[in-house]
Design an enzyme around this catalytic site. Structure first.
Site, PDB file in Angstrom:
ATOM      1  CD  GLU A 218      -2.963  -0.855  -0.120  1.00 19.94           C
ATOM      2  OE1 GLU A 218      -3.054   0.284  -0.622  1.00 19.94           O
ATOM      3  OE2 GLU A 218      -3.556  -1.841  -0.573  1.00 19.94           O
TER       4      GLU A 218
ATOM      5  CE1 TYR B 129      -7.124   2.892  -0.722  1.00 20.49           C
ATOM      6  CE2 TYR B 129      -4.747   3.076  -0.393  1.00 20.49           C
ATOM      7  CZ  TYR B 129      -5.844   2.444  -0.957  1.00 20.49           C
ATOM      8  OH  TYR B 129      -5.657   1.332  -1.739  1.00 20.49           O
TER       9      TYR B 129
ATOM     10  CG  ASP C 122      -8.597   3.330  -5.198  1.00 23.55           C
ATOM     11  OD1 ASP C 122      -9.808   3.194  -5.515  1.00 23.55           O
ATOM     12  OD2 ASP C 122      -7.697   2.635  -5.707  1.00 23.55           O
TER      13      ASP C 122
END
Length: 305
Positions: free
Chosen positions: A45, A128, A146
């Site tokens: 990520e 996020y 996203d």
């Protein structure tokens, strides 16, 4: 002749349409595999922020072989971490990940937390990333939003060609409403919506004929209207400070030893911009000036880290 009283079958919910497609068509990405640890998911990520999958995959694979645990990354020199980050871009991400690894190793027994709030307290972990790690590593039910997910929801649910400016609370609420109650199923749907936006419901030239949600898509039903709302201006790269910083870091990353200032001066002709960018690299801890005046990749934490 009597009119037929047959009732049309109910339209399946988005979950029932997208999940079978995802199970059959999802890309085989290494951080999605069952053997990948939460640490591996977290590393992916960090790397995937504003960086294409094709560039991330080989770096992630080497990174996980070198540093399979937060503690192993935390023990690595900062300069080595920056070299391993290579040309993924936005190298401050590497430093934030390095610091997050140290916190996980020392304060969380070398285990990536599963709680969103605790994850958000780690260096470099925003809303996020925290939600993505909780959902994809721990199969938690939490909306992961996203750009790709926002576009899918804008089209499939709201009938708009694009999502427009970010609306953090509204975007989270939109995705939250789509998630089924079961945690594991909700996590799979989060991944599926992201995949759908990345490979089918793309910003340009969407492949609607391949979309599993085409039957229920509000944008299709409305005739695929063009998006007419506000747009973010395109971000250039050539000639920007970001480009200059990247060129300076390339020199430091590839040099076998610290370099003289004259080597860096050759990178960019605009002296004022070049020196400003070099100074910003020093402030960010990405570069370091030695006592003899030479420069190298950052080796010691900057103040406040």
């Amino acid at each position: 002749m009597a009119r037929s009283s047959a009732v049309a079958p109910p339209v399946p919910p988005l979950t029932d349409l997208v999940l079978p497609w995802f199970d059959a068509q999802a890309r085989d990405l290494p951080w999605r595999r069952a053997e990948t640890t939460p640490w591996g998911v977290m590393v992916s990520e960090f790397m995937l922020q504003q960086t294409p999958v094709a560039r991330v995959e080989p770096v992630w694979t080497r990174w996980m072989a070198e540093w399979p645990l937060p503690s192993s990354l935390a023990a690595a020199p900062r300069a080595e971490v920056l070299r391993a980050w290579g040309k993924l871009g936005y190298p401050r991400r590497a430093l934030r990940l390095h610091e997050a690894a140290r916190v996980i190793a020392t304060e969380h027994d070398d285990v990536v937390p599963s709680d969103v709030d605790v994850l958000e307290s780690l260096p470099g972990v925003g809303s996020y990333t925290a939600r993505a790690v909780a959902a994809f590593a721990y199969r938690r039910r939490c909306p992961v939003v996203d750009t790709n997910v926002r576009r899918v929801v804008a089209r499939a649910v709201h009938g708009r060609g694009d999502a427009g400016p970010v609306r953090a609370r509204a975007d989270l609420a939109d995705v939250e409403a789509l998630l089924p109650a079961d945690e594991a199923t909700a996590a799979r749907l989060s991944a599926a919506l992201m995949e759908l936006g990345a490979v089918v419901c793309t910003a340009r030239n969407p492949r609607c004929e391949l979309c599993p949600a085409r039957r229920t898509c509000a944008w299709q039903a409305a005739g695929r209207p063009a998006y007419t709302g506000p747009r973010r201006p395109p971000q250039g790269y050539a000639g920007t400070d970001r480009q200059v910083r990247g060129k300076l870091l390339d020199v430091l990353r590839e040099a076998p030893a610290p370099v003289e200032k004259v080597v860096l001066d050759a990178v960019w002709s605009n002296a004022a911009q070049r020196d400003r960018c070099l100074d910003s690299l020093l402030v960010d801890g990405l570069a370091e000036q030695l006592a003899d005046g030479r420069f190298s990749l950052g080796c010691t934490p900057v103040s406040g880290e």
